[in-house]
Every structure is written in C-alpha cells, then in structure tokens.
Design an enzyme around this catalytic site. Structure first.
Site, PDB file in Angstrom:
ATOM      1  N   ARG A 284       0.539  -4.655 -22.620  1.00  0.00           N
ATOM      2  CA  ARG A 284       1.144  -5.986 -22.578  1.00  0.00           C
ATOM      3  C   ARG A 284       2.149  -5.998 -21.434  1.00  0.00           C
ATOM      4  O   ARG A 284       2.997  -5.114 -21.343  1.00  0.00           O
ATOM      5  CB  ARG A 284       1.842  -6.293 -23.901  1.00  0.00           C
ATOM      6  CG  ARG A 284       0.962  -6.097 -25.099  1.00  0.00           C
ATOM      7  CD  ARG A 284       1.570  -6.714 -26.322  1.00  0.00           C
ATOM      8  NE  ARG A 284       1.302  -8.134 -26.324  1.00  0.00           N
ATOM      9  CZ  ARG A 284       0.192  -8.676 -26.808  1.00  0.00           C
ATOM     10  NH1 ARG A 284      -0.746  -7.935 -27.341  1.00  0.00           N
ATOM     11  NH2 ARG A 284       0.015  -9.976 -26.781  1.00  0.00           N
TER      12      ARG A 284
ATOM     13  N   LYS B  74      -5.078  -8.952 -21.096  1.00  0.00           N
ATOM     14  CA  LYS B  74      -6.203  -9.744 -21.606  1.00  0.00           C
ATOM     15  C   LYS B  74      -7.504  -9.155 -21.029  1.00  0.00           C
ATOM     16  O   LYS B  74      -7.815  -8.012 -21.327  1.00  0.00           O
ATOM     17  CB  LYS B  74      -6.003 -11.217 -21.264  1.00  0.00           C
ATOM     18  CG  LYS B  74      -4.731 -11.793 -21.928  1.00  0.00           C
ATOM     19  CD  LYS B  74      -4.591 -13.270 -21.750  1.00  0.00           C
ATOM     20  CE  LYS B  74      -3.439 -13.836 -22.547  1.00  0.00           C
ATOM     21  NZ  LYS B  74      -2.167 -13.847 -21.803  1.00  0.00           N
TER      22      LYS B  74
ATOM     23  N   ASP C  92      -2.053 -19.459 -12.756  1.00  0.00           N
ATOM     24  CA  ASP C  92      -1.807 -18.527 -13.859  1.00  0.00           C
ATOM     25  C   ASP C  92      -3.173 -17.996 -14.288  1.00  0.00           C
ATOM     26  O   ASP C  92      -3.908 -18.657 -15.016  1.00  0.00           O
ATOM     27  CB  ASP C  92      -1.101 -19.275 -15.004  1.00  0.00           C
ATOM     28  CG  ASP C  92      -0.852 -18.375 -16.213  1.00  0.00           C
ATOM     29  OD1 ASP C  92      -1.415 -17.263 -16.264  1.00  0.00           O
ATOM     30  OD2 ASP C  92      -0.099 -18.805 -17.109  1.00  0.00           O
TER      31      ASP C  92
ATOM     32  N   GLU D 238      17.149  -0.624 -13.216  1.00  0.00           N
ATOM     33  CA  GLU D 238      17.435  -1.986 -12.728  1.00  0.00           C
ATOM     34  C   GLU D 238      17.406  -2.003 -11.206  1.00  0.00           C
ATOM     35  O   GLU D 238      17.970  -1.120 -10.559  1.00  0.00           O
ATOM     36  CB  GLU D 238      18.803  -2.445 -13.234  1.00  0.00           C
ATOM     37  CG  GLU D 238      18.730  -2.910 -14.673  1.00  0.00           C
ATOM     38  CD  GLU D 238      20.052  -3.465 -15.187  1.00  0.00           C
ATOM     39  OE1 GLU D 238      20.959  -3.706 -14.385  1.00  0.00           O
ATOM     40  OE2 GLU D 238      20.140  -3.649 -16.411  1.00  0.00           O
TER      41      GLU D 238
ATOM     42  N   TYR E 183      16.157   3.879 -17.346  1.00  0.00           N
ATOM     43  CA  TYR E 183      16.612   2.585 -16.822  1.00  0.00           C
ATOM     44  C   TYR E 183      16.433   2.561 -15.310  1.00  0.00           C
ATOM     45  O   TYR E 183      16.701   3.563 -14.643  1.00  0.00           O
ATOM     46  CB  TYR E 183      18.097   2.359 -17.132  1.00  0.00           C
ATOM     47  CG  TYR E 183      18.292   1.275 -18.160  1.00  0.00           C
ATOM     48  CD1 TYR E 183      17.890  -0.028 -17.892  1.00  0.00           C
ATOM     49  CD2 TYR E 183      18.867   1.550 -19.401  1.00  0.00           C
ATOM     50  CE1 TYR E 183      18.044  -1.027 -18.837  1.00  0.00           C
ATOM     51  CE2 TYR E 183      19.020   0.554 -20.352  1.00  0.00           C
ATOM     52  CZ  TYR E 183      18.606  -0.733 -20.065  1.00  0.00           C
ATOM     53  OH  TYR E 183      18.757  -1.720 -20.989  1.00  0.00           O
TER      54      TYR E 183
ATOM     55  N   THR F 268      -0.977 -12.008 -16.888  1.00  0.00           N
ATOM     56  CA  THR F 268      -0.645 -10.957 -17.842  1.00  0.00           C
ATOM     57  C   THR F 268      -1.582  -9.802 -17.550  1.00  0.00           C
ATOM     58  O   THR F 268      -2.574  -9.949 -16.823  1.00  0.00           O
ATOM     59  CB  THR F 268      -0.821 -11.435 -19.299  1.00  0.00           C
ATOM     60  OG1 THR F 268      -2.094 -12.047 -19.427  1.00  0.00           O
ATOM     61  CG2 THR F 268       0.266 -12.408 -19.695  1.00  0.00           C
TER      62      THR F 268
HETATM   63  N1  DSN Z   1      -1.040 -16.496 -26.359  1.00  0.00           N
HETATM   64  C1  DSN Z   1      -1.967 -16.295 -25.288  1.00  0.00           C
HETATM   65  C2  DSN Z   1      -3.330 -16.730 -25.659  1.00  0.00           C
HETATM   66  O1  DSN Z   1      -3.731 -16.392 -26.752  1.00  0.00           O
HETATM   67  O2  DSN Z   1      -4.025 -17.371 -24.893  1.00  0.00           O
HETATM   68  C3  DSN Z   1      -1.489 -16.919 -24.053  1.00  0.00           C
HETATM   69  O3  DSN Z   1      -0.194 -16.500 -23.821  1.00  0.00           O
END
Ligand code: DSN
Length: 416
Positions: free
Chosen positions: A237, A231, A202, A54, A52, A228
């Site tokens: 993730r 991707k 984003d 925090e 942890y 994120t």
């Molecule tokens: N769910 C993602 C996507 O597939 O584009 C975006 O958060």
C-alpha cells in the site's frame, strides 16, 4: 526469524492467521485489491521500518540515512524505467503514504486554496479525493464536476470540454475508481489546454495495466500522474507522483513544478517517509519489469472481458455494455436485487465484491444499484477465462436462485 516475531502475541497471531485463511478460501473480486509476493511482504516487514528520513535523498533532517538514500533512489529509478520515462523529462516522488495524500499533494502544490479543480463525480466512478464534498479536497478547493453520458455510460468529451469552458478549472482530473472503459488521454490534454489547466491523471486502478502494455499510457499527455502502488501494480500500500518537467502549463504559470510537488508532499503534508514501504515498492516495480508481468496484465483484461461476456450472456446488465480494463459494474438492481444485498449474499458464499453506484443511480451509496467486480487478484492466483465463466455462473446462481455455492467456491480456491 527473530525471537519477537515467533513469539508474537498469540491474539494477534491468531487474527493474522484467520485473515490468511479468509484470503485463501475466498474469491476476491475487489478490483482495487491484489495479492503481493513474499518478497514484497518481506521488504515491507524489513528494518527500514525503524528509520526516520524526513527530507529527500541527499538532504535529510536525520543522520544514518546512507541506505535510506540508496533505497529511495533505486525506487525512483525503477519507477521511471518501468513506465519508460526519462529522468530528463520526468521526476517521481515515491514518498506519499497512499493515494489520497498523493492527490491532495498535487492540489496543494499546483492549485491555490479556493481555486477550482474538476473531476468525475463520485457516483459516476470518480474518487473521493477528486473533489467530493466530504473530502478535504472538496472543502479546500472549489470543484466542478463532470459525469458520463446517460445512454452510453461512457465519457462524453464534448460535454467535458463544454463544462471546462464554463467552469475554467485550474486542474482537470482523469482516471477513476469505477470506470471500465479506455480513457482518451489525448482528448483530455486538448480540453485542459483549451482552458489553460493542468491535466492530472490518477492511474491508481490501471497502473499495472499501463506498465504491462494492456492499457494506453497517460504519460505523453499528463502534467502529473498519481498512482497507488497496491492495485493492479501489485505492490505494498502506497503511492507515487510522477511530475512532467516539461509541463507547458507550469511554464506558463512560472512554477517550478517538481519543487512545488515535492514540497507539498514533504513538509507540506507528511513527515518521515515510510522507507519500508518504499523498499517494498521498489521490489514490486522490479517484479513488474519482468516479462511475466506483461502476460499478467494482459490476462487481467482477458479475464475481465470473459467475466463480463459470460455475465451478460446469463442475462445481467453490465454498465456501458462491457469493459476494456480490469473491472466491470453489474447493475444488479435491473434484476430486482440491491447492491448491498448482492454483496452480502455473495460474501456468505465466499465471493468478495463491493457494492457500487451505477451512473445516474436512483439508490443511495450505502445501498446502491450495482456491484463492482474486478480480476487483478484472481488473475494473480492463476485463474483464466475458464474460471471466469465458472465464477460468472456462481454469481448468477447465488444471486438469482439463492443457491448455496460454498463448496464450489472452496474447491476453486483450493485449485488456485
Ligand atoms: N478505495 C479504492 C477503490 O476501491 O477503488 C480507491 O481508493
């Protein structure tokens, strides 16, 4: 290997192995998914999971954080370095659990509850957390929406500027989940400035492309950039929030933008950071700094272009006439098939896609007119333009002739 891993509950072990086989034996064209390295997985499964922490480096609410501080600082340093940002002008928060809480944290930090944010409609390629009414972001903030042009299916900056003037949002979002074209971040900056709004980019979908120089960088123009990490960036993730310390809008609003964003993430939204996820992100960022990643990013775009060109030559309509990035939307309804049926037919043959609305879709989101396909995962497997042509042909044969292509898909998977 520690004993409790090798003795893992056989039921779970079996399901994990089945998933591994599924991933190996299918062609994954979901543009938001990828295949991470063993090093990323190893950091994700490391003992940092047990801790942890925090708070932030140097200011934690728990003891025993000497190495937590080290890993979080390293992750931050690598994130800034990867996107060629100086510590003087940019801050990065690497604690968001995923993209949705990252976006939520930005609104929480910068836009008073009930005030307005403005984003692309979900059914035109935006994201749930860009203010859709079923998301908390659409419940706690007032929302203005823009779309794409009905003819070109591309962003119409004059129209976006007009909507911004009329709606006076406090924050404008650029960066999407189902938009394949280059976004003109400079024009978005001008639009945001014309109404005194923050510009949030984003870049979740395109982060790996930006890192590898295969897509324009938003950093020169944005007040805040969220992404994120799993991707095109090919990490675990998770998510990061980059904060522009020189934001003129923050200055005009007399806001300490770094403090507001950090406090929105913790304690505003989250408890302890997932340090194992942060360690794995640091690994992925290190991998993305290697020269090979530049080639990877550029190959993703070449592959998507090849897939798009070949599909079009086989008679398929691709939304906006093509792609400049890692993804494309095929209007399968133009060939008399609906998106749901198309995705089921493809999955039966081992090709994984997701159904998706097309701009101005007359069909519902659960059974829309399109499918969304992308090349990050197949490019990681080493596939190139030749294989994209083959995949386009397989998609066409499956959807138009109901041909059984399981054997051909398996053969392709075996080679990569
Ligand atoms: N769910 C993602 C996507 O597939 O584009 C975006 O958060």
């Amino acid at each position: 290997m520690v004993p409790w891993v090798s003795n893992m509950d056989s039921i779970i072990k079996k399901i994990i192995n089945e998933e591994v086989l599924r991933q190996q034996n299918t062609i994954n064209l979901i543009p938001s998914e990828n295949i991470v390295s063993e090093d990323v997985l190893s950091a994700l499964g490391s003992r940092f999971n047990n801790k942890y922490a925090e708070g932030y480096p140097g200011a934690r609410y728990y003891g025993g954080n000497e190495y937590s501080d080290k890993i979080e600082k390293l992750c931050r340093d690598r994130a800034l370095k990867l996107f060629r940002l100086s510590n003087k002008n940019w801050h990065v928060n690497v604690q968001p659990y995923s993209g949705s809480p990252a976006n939520l944290a930005v609104y929480l930090g910068l836009v008073p509850k009930g005030k307005k944010i403005m984003g692309l409609s979900l059914n035109m390629g935006g994201h749930l957390t860009h203010g859709h009414n079923v998301s908390a972001t659409g419940k706690f903030w007032s929302v203005a929406r823009y779309g794409v042009d009905s003819k070109t299916e591309r962003l119409d900056y004059e129209e976006i500027a007009r909507i911004a003037k009329k709606e006076s949002p406090q924050l404008i979002i650029a960066g999407y989940t189902a938009y394949s074209r280059i976004i003109d971040f400079k024009k978005f900056r001008a639009i945001a400035d014309s109404v005194g709004a923050y510009l949030l980019v984003d870049m979740s979908h395109i982060a790996g492309l930006v890192a590898g120089g295969a897509y324009p960088s938003p950093f020169k123009y944005a007040d805040v950039v969220t992404t994120t990490t799993h991707k095109t960036l090919r990490g675990p993730r998770g998510a990061m929030i980059f904060v522009n310390k020189t934001s003129k809008i923050a200055k005009a609003n007399s806001i300490d933008i770094v403090r507001e964003i950090d406090r929105a993430v913790f304690p505003g939204l989250q408890g302890g950071p997932h340090l194992n996820q942060i360690a794995a992100t640091a690994v992925a960022l290190g991998e993305a700094m290697m020269p090979a990643f530049k080639k990877y990013a550029s190959q993703i775009v070449k592959n998507a272009t090849a897939l798009s060109n070949e599909l079009q030559s086989l008679g398929w309509r691709v939304v906006s006439g093509g792609t400049d990035s890692h993804l494309l939307i095929i209007d399968v309804a133009a060939q008399g098939i609906c998106g749901n049926e198309a995705s089921i037919m493809l999955e039966k043959n081992g090709i994984i896609v997701n159904k998706n609305t097309i701009p101005y879709d007359s069909r519902p989101p659960m059974d829309p007119s399109g499918i969304r396909i992308g090349t990050p995962a197949v490019t990681t497997r080493g596939m190139k333009e030749r294989e994209m042509k083959k995949i386009a042909q397989l998609i066409s044969d499956i959807l138009l002739s109901d041909k059984n292509c399981i054997r051909e898909v398996r053969e392709l998977c075996k080679k990569f």
